[in-house]
Design a protein around this motif. Sequence first.
Motif, PDB file in Angstrom:
ATOM      1  N   HIS A 319      12.032   6.893  -4.596  1.00  0.00           N
ATOM      2  CA  HIS A 319      13.183   6.571  -5.253  1.00  0.00           C
ATOM      3  C   HIS A 319      13.130   5.653  -6.379  1.00  0.00           C
ATOM      4  N   GLY A 320      13.252   5.811  -7.621  1.00  0.00           N
ATOM      5  CA  GLY A 320      13.787   5.221  -7.924  1.00  0.00           C
ATOM      6  C   GLY A 320      12.302   4.372  -8.970  1.00  0.00           C
ATOM      7  N   LYS A 321      11.589   5.192  -8.549  1.00  0.00           N
ATOM      8  CA  LYS A 321      10.364   4.730  -9.798  1.00  0.00           C
ATOM      9  C   LYS A 321       9.692   5.623  -9.913  1.00  0.00           C
ATOM     10  N   ARG A 322       9.592   4.953 -11.589  1.00  0.00           N
ATOM     11  CA  ARG A 322       9.211   5.697 -12.400  1.00  0.00           C
ATOM     12  C   ARG A 322       7.380   6.372 -12.854  1.00  0.00           C
ATOM     13  N   GLY A 323       7.558   7.973 -12.719  1.00  0.00           N
ATOM     14  CA  GLY A 323       5.825   8.288 -12.485  1.00  0.00           C
ATOM     15  C   GLY A 323       5.870   8.240 -11.315  1.00  0.00           C
ATOM     16  N   GLY A 324       6.546   7.804 -10.358  1.00  0.00           N
ATOM     17  CA  GLY A 324       6.082   7.618  -8.599  1.00  0.00           C
ATOM     18  C   GLY A 324       5.662   9.161  -7.810  1.00  0.00           C
ATOM     19  N   THR A 325       4.508   9.243  -6.786  1.00  0.00           N
ATOM     20  CA  THR A 325       4.250  10.538  -6.590  1.00  0.00           C
ATOM     21  C   THR A 325       5.121  10.682  -5.432  1.00  0.00           C
ATOM     22  N   GLY A 326       5.530   9.621  -4.358  1.00  0.00           N
ATOM     23  CA  GLY A 326       5.858   9.836  -2.716  1.00  0.00           C
ATOM     24  C   GLY A 326       4.569  10.283  -1.963  1.00  0.00           C
ATOM     25  N   LEU A 327       3.334   9.069  -2.634  1.00  0.00           N
ATOM     26  CA  LEU A 327       2.511   9.694  -1.685  1.00  0.00           C
ATOM     27  C   LEU A 327       1.528   8.688  -1.677  1.00  0.00           C
ATOM     28  N   GLY A 328       1.568   7.653  -1.452  1.00  0.00           N
ATOM     29  CA  GLY A 328       1.776   5.853  -1.384  1.00  0.00           C
ATOM     30  C   GLY A 328       1.361   6.074   0.854  1.00  0.00           C
ATOM     31  N   THR A 329       3.272   5.637   0.539  1.00  0.00           N
ATOM     32  CA  THR A 329       2.965   5.546   2.169  1.00  0.00           C
ATOM     33  C   THR A 329       2.742   6.432   2.214  1.00  0.00           C
ATOM     34  N   ALA A 330       2.902   8.390   2.431  1.00  0.00           N
ATOM     35  CA  ALA A 330       2.118   9.465   3.127  1.00  0.00           C
ATOM     36  C   ALA A 330       0.608   8.712   3.584  1.00  0.00           C
ATOM     37  N   ILE A 331      -0.462   8.717   2.670  1.00  0.00           N
ATOM     38  CA  ILE A 331      -1.667   7.951   2.845  1.00  0.00           C
ATOM     39  C   ILE A 331      -1.492   7.376   3.399  1.00  0.00           C
ATOM     40  N   ALA A 332      -0.704   5.680   3.237  1.00  0.00           N
ATOM     41  CA  ALA A 332      -0.974   4.713   4.362  1.00  0.00           C
ATOM     42  C   ALA A 332      -0.517   5.273   5.580  1.00  0.00           C
ATOM     43  N   LYS A 333       0.159   5.544   5.679  1.00  0.00           N
ATOM     44  CA  LYS A 333       0.275   6.008   7.293  1.00  0.00           C
ATOM     45  C   LYS A 333      -0.757   6.968   8.012  1.00  0.00           C
ATOM     46  N   SER A 334      -1.576   7.662   7.512  1.00  0.00           N
ATOM     47  CA  SER A 334      -2.702   9.223   7.984  1.00  0.00           C
ATOM     48  C   SER A 334      -3.447   7.947   8.253  1.00  0.00           C
ATOM     49  N   ILE A 335      -3.866   7.159   7.061  1.00  0.00           N
ATOM     50  CA  ILE A 335      -4.809   5.993   7.239  1.00  0.00           C
ATOM     51  C   ILE A 335      -5.586   5.916   8.108  1.00  0.00           C
ATOM     52  N   ILE A 336      -3.951   4.880   9.231  1.00  0.00           N
ATOM     53  CA  ILE A 336      -3.454   3.924  10.109  1.00  0.00           C
ATOM     54  C   ILE A 336      -3.190   4.792  11.787  1.00  0.00           C
ATOM     55  N   ASP A 337      -2.964   6.161  11.065  1.00  0.00           N
ATOM     56  CA  ASP A 337      -2.536   6.762  12.252  1.00  0.00           C
ATOM     57  C   ASP A 337      -3.927   7.488  12.895  1.00  0.00           C
ATOM     58  N   ALA A 338      -4.361   7.511  12.020  1.00  0.00           N
ATOM     59  CA  ALA A 338      -6.340   7.688  11.636  1.00  0.00           C
ATOM     60  C   ALA A 338      -7.429   6.977  12.709  1.00  0.00           C
ATOM     61  N   HIS A 339      -6.956   5.929  12.832  1.00  0.00           N
ATOM     62  CA  HIS A 339      -7.391   4.175  12.931  1.00  0.00           C
ATOM     63  C   HIS A 339      -7.136   4.135  14.676  1.00  0.00           C
ATOM     64  N   GLY A 340      -5.775   5.040  15.170  1.00  0.00           N
ATOM     65  CA  GLY A 340      -5.634   5.191  16.221  1.00  0.00           C
ATOM     66  C   GLY A 340      -4.466   3.647  16.258  1.00  0.00           C
ATOM     67  N   GLY A 341      -3.883   3.505  15.007  1.00  0.00           N
ATOM     68  CA  GLY A 341      -2.291   2.269  14.768  1.00  0.00           C
ATOM     69  C   GLY A 341      -1.492   2.945  15.000  1.00  0.00           C
ATOM     70  N   ASP A 342      -0.543   1.652  14.555  1.00  0.00           N
ATOM     71  CA  ASP A 342       0.931   1.962  14.011  1.00  0.00           C
ATOM     72  C   ASP A 342       1.111   1.038  13.393  1.00  0.00           C
ATOM     73  N   ILE A 343       2.167   2.274  12.582  1.00  0.00           N
ATOM     74  CA  ILE A 343       2.903   1.150  11.478  1.00  0.00           C
ATOM     75  C   ILE A 343       3.966   1.585  11.412  1.00  0.00           C
ATOM     76  N   SER A 344       5.359   0.485  11.099  1.00  0.00           N
ATOM     77  CA  SER A 344       6.332   0.165  10.756  1.00  0.00           C
ATOM     78  C   SER A 344       7.363  -0.274   9.947  1.00  0.00           C
ATOM     79  N   PHE A 345       8.473  -0.644  10.310  1.00  0.00           N
ATOM     80  CA  PHE A 345       9.237  -1.475   9.265  1.00  0.00           C
ATOM     81  C   PHE A 345      10.099  -1.754   9.432  1.00  0.00           C
ATOM     82  N   GLU A 346      11.555  -2.943   9.126  1.00  0.00           N
ATOM     83  CA  GLU A 346      12.221  -3.500   9.053  1.00  0.00           C
ATOM     84  C   GLU A 346      13.023  -3.209   7.744  1.00  0.00           C
TER      85      GLU A 346
END
Length: 364
Positions: A319-346
């Motif tokens: 949203h609103g990022k010029r040239g943004g792919t929308g993959l950065g946060t998806a990759i971040a979650k996949s990495i944390i999930d692979a570690h057996g951890g969790d990522i959340s936000f407010e």
Amino acid sequence: MDLKYHQFISFFEAEQAEQLCQIAITENFPNQKILFEEGEKPDFLYLILVGKVVFKKHIAHNQYQTLAQALPNAYFGELGILDGQPRSAQAIVCEGSTLAKLERQSLMEILLNAKGSTVLKVFGYTTQRLRDSTDQYVKQLIYKEKMVLVGEMLNTVIHDFKSPLSGINLSSSMVKELHPDLETVEWCELIQAQAQRMSAMAEELLEFSRGNTVLRKKPVNLAKVLERFEKLNHIYLQEAQVELVIKAVDVVVNADENKLLRVVQNLVSNAVEAFNHPGGRVEITVGANGRWGRIKITDNGPGIPEEIQEQFFEPFVTHGKRGGTGLGTAIAKSIIDAHGGDISFESSCQKGTVFCIILPLVSS
């Protein structure tokens, strides 16, 4: 939820609703419990009272495609109940769930005596669920096609990167040998570290496109990881006029340090790009709670738009990022999930955004 308030029960007249509640068998199911396999004979209609159930289609040896999911107040298995044909998909409990089961023969007897309006309600719900499942399946196919294209592109990029990155590393090494003073050595090492990061980022994106996160885990001190992060991003943050504050204690987790850096990099970069006013500030704190290490990343930015918050960790959401792919946060979650951890936000437009990452501590 109480069985008598479930929407399937509410479709029926009071007398028949009471009959359904009497014949229902309520059971608790553990996480990952397979309720039925594709091709099995239908025996029960399932009503979800607590938890979640996921439906998967067998596509190859030991490989399944997720089709849809059902949440509390939903029901499933009605197609097999109505036509008597084998189950069309696997149903598996995704969370510890409480379900009510209605035996096929008893349920059919009640349906045969039900009013036409009741049958229409059941039919309408089933039709809508089929539409939703179809929409989700089409989205998954589109996503797969996108990821295939991303993978093909990255293979080319990684191949083309090798020569210039080798030249950068070789040149910086020669400069370091010719000018061994402390300042020059430090700058050359920074150049080499950033070149290695470029290569690693491309490789990680390629892994993500293949659905395969490879971890090289070892005991990692989160305070040291953030110290390294600050060193690598000092110039970037200085030019962006963003203040970085790190408050870290020694917390050791079992993790892949480079991929953990990638997660922090993605989240902080998103915050920096979102700042639309002077005085941008990012604070990263590290702590521990029980068996978990915790990283909190707080910014005073404009917040994540409400319209993308529910899908924020899904691929290609931006949203609103010029040239943004929308993959950065998806990759971040996949990495944390692979570690057996969790990522959340407010997040809110008044207070900014707080990300919370938890990772398992190293066993003592």
